[in-house]
Design a protein around this motif. Structure first.
Motif, short mmCIF file in Angstrom:
data_model
loop_
_atom_site.label_atom_id
_atom_site.label_comp_id
_atom_site.label_asym_id
_atom_site.label_seq_id
_atom_site.Cartn_x
_atom_site.Cartn_y
_atom_site.Cartn_z
N PRO A 56 -4.09 12.16 -3.63
CA PRO A 56 -3.23 11.71 -5.17
C PRO A 56 -4.10 12.00 -6.05
O PRO A 56 -4.98 11.89 -6.15
CB PRO A 56 -3.07 9.48 -4.93
CG PRO A 56 -3.49 9.94 -2.86
CD PRO A 56 -4.33 11.37 -2.54
N PRO A 57 -3.61 11.56 -7.56
CA PRO A 57 -3.95 11.96 -8.52
C PRO A 57 -5.20 11.00 -9.05
O PRO A 57 -6.07 11.70 -9.49
CB PRO A 57 -2.77 11.74 -9.55
CG PRO A 57 -1.26 11.82 -8.41
CD PRO A 57 -1.72 11.50 -7.14
N VAL A 58 -5.71 9.99 -8.48
CA VAL A 58 -6.38 8.87 -9.08
C VAL A 58 -7.53 9.62 -7.82
O VAL A 58 -9.03 9.79 -8.71
CB VAL A 58 -6.42 7.49 -7.88
CG1 VAL A 58 -5.88 7.17 -6.37
CG2 VAL A 58 -7.33 6.50 -9.14
N ASP A 59 -7.25 10.33 -6.78
CA ASP A 59 -8.33 10.45 -5.66
C ASP A 59 -9.24 12.26 -6.81
O ASP A 59 -9.70 12.86 -6.83
CB ASP A 59 -8.30 11.18 -4.49
CG ASP A 59 -7.24 9.51 -3.25
OD1 ASP A 59 -7.17 9.05 -4.34
OD2 ASP A 59 -7.91 9.98 -2.42
N ALA A 62 -5.10 6.19 -12.45
CA ALA A 62 -3.85 7.29 -12.84
C ALA A 62 -2.80 6.42 -12.95
O ALA A 62 -2.24 5.24 -12.40
CB ALA A 62 -3.65 7.94 -10.83
N PRO A 63 -2.89 6.67 -14.23
CA PRO A 63 -1.08 6.06 -13.74
C PRO A 63 0.40 7.24 -13.87
O PRO A 63 -0.21 8.20 -13.60
CB PRO A 63 -0.75 5.93 -15.72
CG PRO A 63 -1.73 7.20 -16.28
CD PRO A 63 -3.27 7.68 -15.15
N LEU A 64 1.40 6.52 -12.57
CA LEU A 64 2.47 6.76 -12.67
C LEU A 64 3.46 6.10 -13.31
O LEU A 64 2.94 5.78 -13.92
CB LEU A 64 1.97 6.84 -11.30
CG LEU A 64 1.13 7.40 -9.87
CD1 LEU A 64 1.32 6.68 -8.97
CD2 LEU A 64 0.94 9.34 -10.74
N PRO A 65 4.20 6.74 -12.91
CA PRO A 65 5.57 6.39 -13.45
C PRO A 65 5.58 5.12 -13.98
O PRO A 65 6.76 4.38 -15.02
CB PRO A 65 6.92 6.95 -12.94
CG PRO A 65 6.28 8.37 -12.51
CD PRO A 65 5.24 8.47 -12.15
N PRO A 77 7.44 -1.26 -20.87
CA PRO A 77 7.42 -2.57 -19.70
C PRO A 77 5.86 -2.65 -18.55
O PRO A 77 4.94 -1.33 -18.65
CB PRO A 77 8.61 -1.52 -19.03
CG PRO A 77 8.62 -0.51 -19.31
CD PRO A 77 7.99 -0.24 -20.59
N ALA A 78 5.18 -3.89 -18.44
CA ALA A 78 3.98 -3.71 -17.34
C ALA A 78 4.71 -2.85 -16.44
O ALA A 78 5.37 -2.50 -15.42
CB ALA A 78 4.05 -5.23 -17.29
N ARG A 79 2.93 -1.96 -16.08
CA ARG A 79 3.77 -1.25 -14.68
C ARG A 79 3.04 -2.03 -13.78
O ARG A 79 1.33 -3.22 -14.41
CB ARG A 79 2.58 -0.08 -14.94
CG ARG A 79 3.02 1.50 -16.20
CD ARG A 79 2.59 2.31 -15.96
NE ARG A 79 3.30 3.57 -16.90
CZ ARG A 79 2.59 4.32 -17.46
NH1 ARG A 79 1.21 4.06 -17.97
NH2 ARG A 79 2.71 4.96 -17.52
#
Length: 135
Positions: free
Chosen positions: A117-120, A76-79, A5-7
């Motif tokens: 956060p993960p991207v940071d 950063a990919p999250l769920p 599915p598209a994120r």
């Protein structure tokens, strides 16, 4: 064939301000986590327009447009979404201060990596590897 599915994409820009081996971070009002200052674009804003507007809104300073330099873009990919952050350095005029949108500003070293956060965190990793962020 099964397709993913598209994120949803959250597309942001951020101001990377490093002084004495520490990076400037901000905690928005009502949030428990610190972020690299910046934010999401409005309408068809360019990265530069978004960066200038967001930093003035959050930190009450004006970035010098001619000094803005791209330092990297991180994802950063999250769920159920992906956060993209285009990072820029820039000189500024004025005095850094938290605006009404920001509860607190702080200067972080790599030891604070888990507080963003993960991207940071991806940016923190690159900055410490480059010798720009103190351990």
């Amino acid at each position: 064939m099964r397709t993913e599915p598209a994120r949803k994409l959250i597309d942001t820009v951020a101001w990377v301000r490093i002084e004495d081996g520490r990076i400037l971070c901000a905690r928005p009002r009502g949030k428990d986590i610190f972020y690299i200052p910046g934010g999401k674009r409005e309408g068809d804003e360019t990265d530069l327009q978004t960066l200038l507007r967001e930093i003035e809104e959050e930190l009450t300073v004006a970035l010098v447009p001619e000094s803005v330099e791209h330092v990297g873009t991180y994802e950063a990919p999250l769920p159920d979404l992906v956060v993209r952050m285009a990072c820029y350095t820039a000189d500024y005029t004025g005095n850094l201060a938290a605006s009404s949108e920001i509860d607190e500003i702080a200067w972080f070293t790599y030891a604070h990596r888990d507080e963003v956060p993960p991207v940071d965190q991806l940016l923190f990793d690159d900055l410490v590897a480059a010798g720009l962020l103190a351990a």
